[in-house]
Design a protein around this motif. Structure first.
Motif, mmCIF file in Angstrom:
data_model
loop_
_atom_site.group_PDB
_atom_site.id
_atom_site.type_symbol
_atom_site.label_atom_id
_atom_site.label_comp_id
_atom_site.label_asym_id
_atom_site.label_seq_id
_atom_site.Cartn_x
_atom_site.Cartn_y
_atom_site.Cartn_z
ATOM 1 N N ASN A 47 6.526 -11.720 -6.491
ATOM 2 C CA ASN A 47 7.276 -11.609 -5.419
ATOM 3 C C ASN A 47 7.039 -10.711 -4.188
ATOM 4 O OD1 ASN A 47 9.123 -13.199 -6.571
ATOM 5 N ND2 ASN A 47 10.136 -11.615 -7.840
ATOM 6 N N GLN A 48 6.192 -9.777 -4.408
ATOM 7 C CA GLN A 48 5.558 -8.913 -3.506
ATOM 8 C C GLN A 48 4.675 -9.708 -2.560
ATOM 9 O OE1 GLN A 48 4.046 -5.525 -5.356
ATOM 10 N NE2 GLN A 48 5.977 -4.571 -5.461
ATOM 11 N N HIS A 49 3.898 -10.700 -3.190
ATOM 12 C CA HIS A 49 2.879 -11.347 -2.398
ATOM 13 C C HIS A 49 3.648 -12.282 -1.610
ATOM 14 C CE1 HIS A 49 -0.739 -13.477 -1.342
ATOM 15 N NE2 HIS A 49 -0.241 -14.694 -1.948
ATOM 16 N N ALA A 50 4.740 -12.793 -1.993
ATOM 17 C CA ALA A 50 5.530 -13.837 -1.237
ATOM 18 C C ALA A 50 6.321 -13.281 -0.026
ATOM 19 C CB ALA A 50 6.624 -14.751 -2.102
ATOM 20 N N GLN A 51 6.805 -12.108 -0.212
ATOM 21 C CA GLN A 51 7.201 -11.370 0.587
ATOM 22 C C GLN A 51 6.178 -10.767 1.722
ATOM 23 O OE1 GLN A 51 9.395 -8.303 -1.273
ATOM 24 N NE2 GLN A 51 11.086 -9.457 -1.609
ATOM 25 N N SER A 52 5.085 -10.552 1.372
ATOM 26 C CA SER A 52 4.031 -10.277 2.463
ATOM 27 C C SER A 52 3.629 -11.316 3.311
ATOM 28 C CB SER A 52 2.787 -9.682 1.747
ATOM 29 O OG SER A 52 3.145 -8.367 0.824
ATOM 30 N N PHE A 53 3.727 -12.483 2.583
ATOM 31 C CA PHE A 53 3.254 -13.684 3.172
ATOM 32 C C PHE A 53 4.504 -14.138 4.329
ATOM 33 C CE2 PHE A 53 3.283 -18.464 3.912
ATOM 34 C CZ PHE A 53 2.143 -18.540 4.243
ATOM 35 N N GLN A 54 5.545 -13.645 4.099
ATOM 36 C CA GLN A 54 6.626 -13.949 4.968
ATOM 37 C C GLN A 54 6.476 -12.923 6.180
ATOM 38 O OE1 GLN A 54 10.255 -13.109 2.738
ATOM 39 N NE2 GLN A 54 10.503 -15.174 2.264
ATOM 40 N N THR A 57 3.899 -14.365 8.594
ATOM 41 C CA THR A 57 4.627 -15.568 9.333
ATOM 42 C C THR A 57 5.616 -14.937 10.464
ATOM 43 O OG1 THR A 57 4.329 -16.834 7.388
ATOM 44 C CG2 THR A 57 6.029 -17.359 9.078
ATOM 45 N N PHE A 58 6.444 -13.730 10.133
ATOM 46 C CA PHE A 58 7.194 -13.229 11.133
ATOM 47 C C PHE A 58 6.484 -12.567 12.358
ATOM 48 C CE2 PHE A 58 9.432 -9.432 11.900
ATOM 49 C CZ PHE A 58 10.329 -9.664 12.825
ATOM 50 N N ILE A 59 5.324 -11.901 11.913
ATOM 51 C CA ILE A 59 4.513 -11.199 12.978
ATOM 52 C C ILE A 59 3.827 -12.461 13.759
ATOM 53 C CG2 ILE A 59 2.256 -9.893 13.368
ATOM 54 C CD1 ILE A 59 3.304 -8.113 10.887
ATOM 55 N N THR A 60 3.284 -13.496 13.272
ATOM 56 C CA THR A 60 2.762 -14.389 14.067
ATOM 57 C C THR A 60 3.658 -15.155 15.137
ATOM 58 O OG1 THR A 60 1.032 -14.934 12.213
ATOM 59 C CG2 THR A 60 1.631 -16.745 13.719
ATOM 60 N N GLN A 61 5.020 -15.355 14.650
ATOM 61 C CA GLN A 61 5.970 -16.064 15.392
ATOM 62 C C GLN A 61 6.287 -14.837 16.534
ATOM 63 O OE1 GLN A 61 9.455 -16.894 12.997
ATOM 64 N NE2 GLN A 61 10.112 -18.139 14.533
ATOM 65 N N ILE A 62 6.467 -13.713 16.396
ATOM 66 C CA ILE A 62 6.868 -12.736 17.119
ATOM 67 C C ILE A 62 5.847 -12.643 18.387
ATOM 68 C CG2 ILE A 62 7.135 -10.075 17.628
ATOM 69 C CD1 ILE A 62 8.507 -9.828 15.368
ATOM 70 N N PHE A 74 2.907 -3.703 15.586
ATOM 71 C CA PHE A 74 3.054 -3.002 14.419
ATOM 72 C C PHE A 74 4.299 -2.914 13.831
ATOM 73 C CE2 PHE A 74 -0.244 -1.265 17.253
ATOM 74 C CZ PHE A 74 -1.342 -0.986 16.418
ATOM 75 N N VAL A 75 4.397 -2.846 12.414
ATOM 76 C CA VAL A 75 5.733 -2.847 11.869
ATOM 77 C C VAL A 75 5.721 -1.678 10.753
ATOM 78 C CG1 VAL A 75 6.229 -5.267 11.790
ATOM 79 C CG2 VAL A 75 4.884 -4.569 10.163
ATOM 80 N N ASN A 76 6.851 -1.131 10.051
ATOM 81 C CA ASN A 76 6.968 0.152 9.267
ATOM 82 C C ASN A 76 6.893 -0.575 7.905
ATOM 83 O OD1 ASN A 76 9.549 -0.893 9.357
ATOM 84 N ND2 ASN A 76 10.346 1.161 9.366
ATOM 85 N N SER A 77 6.890 -1.705 7.484
ATOM 86 C CA SER A 77 6.998 -2.249 6.246
ATOM 87 C C SER A 77 6.148 -3.533 6.150
ATOM 88 C CB SER A 77 8.297 -2.541 5.867
ATOM 89 O OG SER A 77 8.798 -3.232 4.794
ATOM 90 N N THR A 78 5.668 -3.506 4.652
ATOM 91 C CA THR A 78 4.698 -4.506 4.429
ATOM 92 C C THR A 78 5.678 -5.887 3.992
ATOM 93 O OG1 THR A 78 4.603 -4.036 2.299
ATOM 94 C CG2 THR A 78 2.822 -3.419 3.796
ATOM 95 N N GLN A 79 6.954 -5.654 3.798
ATOM 96 C CA GLN A 79 7.670 -6.888 3.318
ATOM 97 C C GLN A 79 8.773 -6.973 4.387
ATOM 98 O OE1 GLN A 79 9.094 -5.550 -0.584
ATOM 99 N NE2 GLN A 79 6.955 -5.780 -1.384
ATOM 100 N N LEU A 80 9.212 -8.307 4.669
ATOM 101 C CA LEU A 80 10.201 -8.649 5.718
ATOM 102 C C LEU A 80 11.649 -8.280 4.961
ATOM 103 C CD1 LEU A 80 10.814 -9.861 8.413
ATOM 104 C CD2 LEU A 80 10.774 -11.986 7.017
#
Length: 120
Positions: A47-54, A57-62, A74-80
């Motif tokens: 689950n952590q790996h899947a959330q990191s992948f999200q 994708t989120f950073i790429t979209q931004i 830069f973000v303050n979390s490794t999970q979306l």
């Protein structure tokens, strides 16, 4: 596993003695408990790996939307998750996600403490 085989062998050899049966049951339950812990750790890591992948994708979209490089975000979390803070250039934004995490809104925010440590 080896202990379970030994306990079952001793129980079958000495059926009259109850201690081997009890010992084999205890070892079996212990083995079952350990397998449950391993499975729980595995699903949590998955689950952590899947959330990191999200998050990737989120950073790429931004980056595409704001026309900046991914390395400058830069973000303050490794999970979306709802409420994370994103730094774009010199501005900070709070991410608001909808219930099923398919839409997001970036809201400009300001930090109380401007002394932050950025880890890459």
């Amino acid at each position: 596993m080896l202990a379970l085989i030994i306990a079952i062998t001793l129980y079958l050899r000495h059926r009259i003695q109850v201690k081997y049966r009890d010992l084999s049951i205890i070892v079996f339950l212990l083995l079952l408990f350990m397998l449950g812990l391993q499975y729980s750790d595995y699903t949590q890591a998955k689950n952590q790996h899947a959330q990191s992948f999200q998050m990737v994708t989120f950073i790429t979209q931004i980056a595409q939307e704001k026309h900046v490089r991914k390395k400058t975000i830069f973000v303050n979390s490794t999970q979306l998750s709802d409420g994370i803070v994103v730094k774009l250039k010199n501005a900070y934004y709070r991410v608001n996600l909808n219930a099923n995490q398919t839409d997001y809104t970036l809201t400009r925010t300001h930090l109380i403490d401007s002394q932050i440590n950025i880890k890459k």
